[in-house]
Enzyme design. Structure first.
Site, PDB file in Angstrom:
ATOM      1  N   THR A  35     -10.739   7.423   7.449  1.00  0.00           N
ATOM      2  CA  THR A  35      -9.580   8.081   6.854  1.00  0.00           C
ATOM      3  C   THR A  35      -9.454   7.674   5.395  1.00  0.00           C
ATOM      4  O   THR A  35      -9.843   6.565   5.013  1.00  0.00           O
ATOM      5  CB  THR A  35      -8.279   7.712   7.602  1.00  0.00           C
ATOM      6  N   ASP A  36      -8.877   8.550   4.596  1.00  0.00           N
ATOM      7  CA  ASP A  36      -8.626   8.202   3.205  1.00  0.00           C
ATOM      8  C   ASP A  36      -7.543   7.133   3.085  1.00  0.00           C
ATOM      9  O   ASP A  36      -7.384   6.523   2.038  1.00  0.00           O
ATOM     10  CB  ASP A  36      -8.238   9.442   2.396  1.00  0.00           C
ATOM     11  N   GLU A  37      -6.836   6.870   4.169  1.00  0.00           N
ATOM     12  CA  GLU A  37      -5.776   5.854   4.144  1.00  0.00           C
ATOM     13  C   GLU A  37      -6.319   4.442   3.919  1.00  0.00           C
ATOM     14  O   GLU A  37      -5.551   3.533   3.603  1.00  0.00           O
ATOM     15  CB  GLU A  37      -4.966   5.901   5.436  1.00  0.00           C
ATOM     16  N   TYR A  59      -3.114   0.810  11.348  1.00  0.00           N
ATOM     17  CA  TYR A  59      -4.020   1.925  11.611  1.00  0.00           C
ATOM     18  C   TYR A  59      -5.136   1.977  10.571  1.00  0.00           C
ATOM     19  O   TYR A  59      -6.322   1.996  10.909  1.00  0.00           O
ATOM     20  CB  TYR A  59      -3.249   3.247  11.625  1.00  0.00           C
ATOM     21  N   LYS A  63      -9.218   1.270  10.937  1.00  0.00           N
ATOM     22  CA  LYS A  63     -10.235   2.251  10.545  1.00  0.00           C
ATOM     23  C   LYS A  63     -11.244   1.612   9.591  1.00  0.00           C
ATOM     24  O   LYS A  63     -12.446   1.850   9.696  1.00  0.00           O
ATOM     25  CB  LYS A  63      -9.595   3.483   9.895  1.00  0.00           C
TER      26      LYS A  63
END
Length: 123
Positions: A35-37, A59, A63
């Site tokens: 994810t870009d998060e 989260y 990732k």
């Protein structure tokens, strides 16, 4: 360790898949979807592929852990790993506040789409 489902899936689950992938001689590519998060928050500009990772919640941290696990298999076992960091991944279980589900549900509900100028007969 707490029973955080993110850790179980994003780290231990990735490890399990990588171990099985290693046993598949015909495997051409292992794609790790992240994810870009993992980049954290940005106030201005945009992230680049080599931007520093600064996850801000469990989260995104899990990732990133899955990414690092996949990368370690690339380095150690030469497993053909590709890591993606998609933004706004969507599907049937996407959270409704994400941009694509929000646009679709607003369209169905006759509500304005955020960020789009509404056309009128005079416009």
């Amino acid at each position: 360790m707490t029973r955080n489902p993110f850790w179980k899936t994003d780290i231990f689950g990735v490890y399990t898949l990588l171990e099985e992938a290693r046993r598949q001689p015909q495997l051409k590519k292992f794609i790790q979807i992240s994810t870009d998060e993992v980049y954290g928050q940005i106030m201005k500009g945009s992230f680049k592929e080599n931007s520093e990772t600064r996850p801000r919640n469990p989260y995104s941290a899990s990732k990133l852990g899955g990414e690092r696990m996949a990368y370690s298999f690339f380095e150690t076992y030469h497993l053909p790993v590709v890591i993606t960091r998609a933004a706004n991944t969507y599907g049937p279980a996407a959270y409704p506040e994400k941009v694509i589900p929000l646009f679709i549900t607003n369209l169905f509900d006759g509500l304005p789409r955020p960020g789009l100028r509404q056309r009128t007969a005079d416009a």
